[in-house]
Scaffold this active site. Structure first.
Site, PDB file in Angstrom:
ATOM      1  N   CYS A  87     -26.550  22.869 -25.775  1.00  0.00           N
ATOM      2  CA  CYS A  87     -28.309  22.783 -25.449  1.00  0.00           C
ATOM      3  C   CYS A  87     -28.922  23.976 -25.092  1.00  0.00           C
ATOM      4  O   CYS A  87     -29.071  24.968 -25.868  1.00  0.00           O
ATOM      5  CB  CYS A  87     -28.521  21.588 -24.383  1.00  0.00           C
ATOM      6  SG  CYS A  87     -30.174  21.192 -24.647  1.00  0.00           S
ATOM      7  N   HIS A 195     -24.735  17.006 -25.892  1.00  0.00           N
ATOM      8  CA  HIS A 195     -24.244  16.964 -24.353  1.00  0.00           C
ATOM      9  C   HIS A 195     -22.725  16.452 -24.466  1.00  0.00           C
ATOM     10  O   HIS A 195     -22.726  15.395 -23.872  1.00  0.00           O
ATOM     11  CB  HIS A 195     -25.010  16.667 -23.253  1.00  0.00           C
ATOM     12  CG  HIS A 195     -26.408  17.682 -23.345  1.00  0.00           C
ATOM     13  ND1 HIS A 195     -26.137  18.648 -22.061  1.00  0.00           N
ATOM     14  CD2 HIS A 195     -27.687  17.655 -23.573  1.00  0.00           C
ATOM     15  CE1 HIS A 195     -27.442  19.047 -22.216  1.00  0.00           C
ATOM     16  NE2 HIS A 195     -28.282  18.593 -23.056  1.00  0.00           N
ATOM     17  N   GLU A 197     -20.491  16.987 -22.433  1.00  0.00           N
ATOM     18  CA  GLU A 197     -20.160  17.045 -20.847  1.00  0.00           C
ATOM     19  C   GLU A 197     -20.843  15.575 -20.467  1.00  0.00           C
ATOM     20  O   GLU A 197     -20.212  15.182 -19.321  1.00  0.00           O
ATOM     21  CB  GLU A 197     -20.566  18.118 -20.157  1.00  0.00           C
ATOM     22  CG  GLU A 197     -21.884  18.288 -19.834  1.00  0.00           C
ATOM     23  CD  GLU A 197     -23.031  18.772 -20.827  1.00  0.00           C
ATOM     24  OE1 GLU A 197     -24.265  18.803 -20.774  1.00  0.00           O
ATOM     25  OE2 GLU A 197     -22.255  19.146 -22.149  1.00  0.00           O
TER      26      GLU A 197
END
Length: 222
Positions: A87, A195, A197
């Site tokens: 990002c 994302h 994660e």
């Protein structure tokens, strides 16, 4: 520490990045503040997390790309060290010249925060070997400036060289060629807007992001 998560003023996914790295890749992963001028000894992976570094002043990632730590990040990358930018981290990588192109305002000019589906376009990189070619992943996005663009020659080169790693199934932001993530020519730097994660545990709704970290773990032990 083998994994360094860089913190900039305005980073807001740094804790998520550190948690993901410690859970899947490196239990000793740690933070590095942006004013540092060197990476910890033994660093193999630099993780540039999402957020709004410096409040997105000038352009997203523009000031962060000129932070003191970025000279060390560039040197690390030039030595073949791995770099993952997610990002805002992707935006920083383009502003630093470590990846081509740029990220602009989303096509509808709205901030988009939702799960999206990605197709794995290249499963032969150090970041994607845990996936299958063409595999569809569900990974969330959270950005207002995720619209990837580059000049036609750059887009053609990325496509011809297999450097488009992830592509949106349903493009949420207007990115050219539905591009969601790319690697550099050497294959050791990945920038992506979604994302991973935030998609490493079932309680988060998807574990599809784990493959990136599992791929890296395999690459780092070689």
């Amino acid at each position: 520490m083998r994994t360094a998560v860089i913190q900039f003023p305005g980073s807001n996914c740094d804790a998520d990045a550190l948690h993901a790295a410690r859970l899947t890749l490196d239990p000793d992963a740690g933070f590095v503040w942006h004013t540092e001028t060197a990476l910890p000894r033994g660093t193999e992976l630099v993780f540039l997390p999402g957020g709004f570094s410096y409040g997105d002043h000038l352009r997203s990632g523009a000031i962060a790309a000129r932070s003191p730590i970025m000279a060390a990040v560039k040197a690390h990358a030039e030595r073949g060290g791995f770099v993952l930018g997610v990002c805002n981290g992707f935006q920083v990588l383009t502003e630093a010249g470590l990846l081509p192109g740029a990220l602009s305002r989303n096509r509808d000019l709205h901030f988009r925060c939702a799960p999206v589906h990605l197709r794995v376009e290249n499963a032969q990189t150090a970041f994607t070997r845990a996936y299958q070619p063409g595999q569809i992943l569900e990974i969330p996005i959270a950005h207002g400036e995720g619209n990837y663009y580059a000049d036609p020659e750059t887009i053609a080169r990325l496509e011809a060289e297999g450097r488009v790693v992830f592509r949106y199934v349903d493009n949420p932001n207007g990115s050219l060629n539905d591009i969601a993530g790319i690697v550099n020519e050497g294959g050791n730097i990945l920038g992506m807007m979604p994302h991973p994660e935030r998609a490493i545990e079932a309680l988060l709704g998807s574990e599809d992001g784990r493959g990136i970290f599992e791929s890296l773990k395999g690459a780092l032990v070689q």
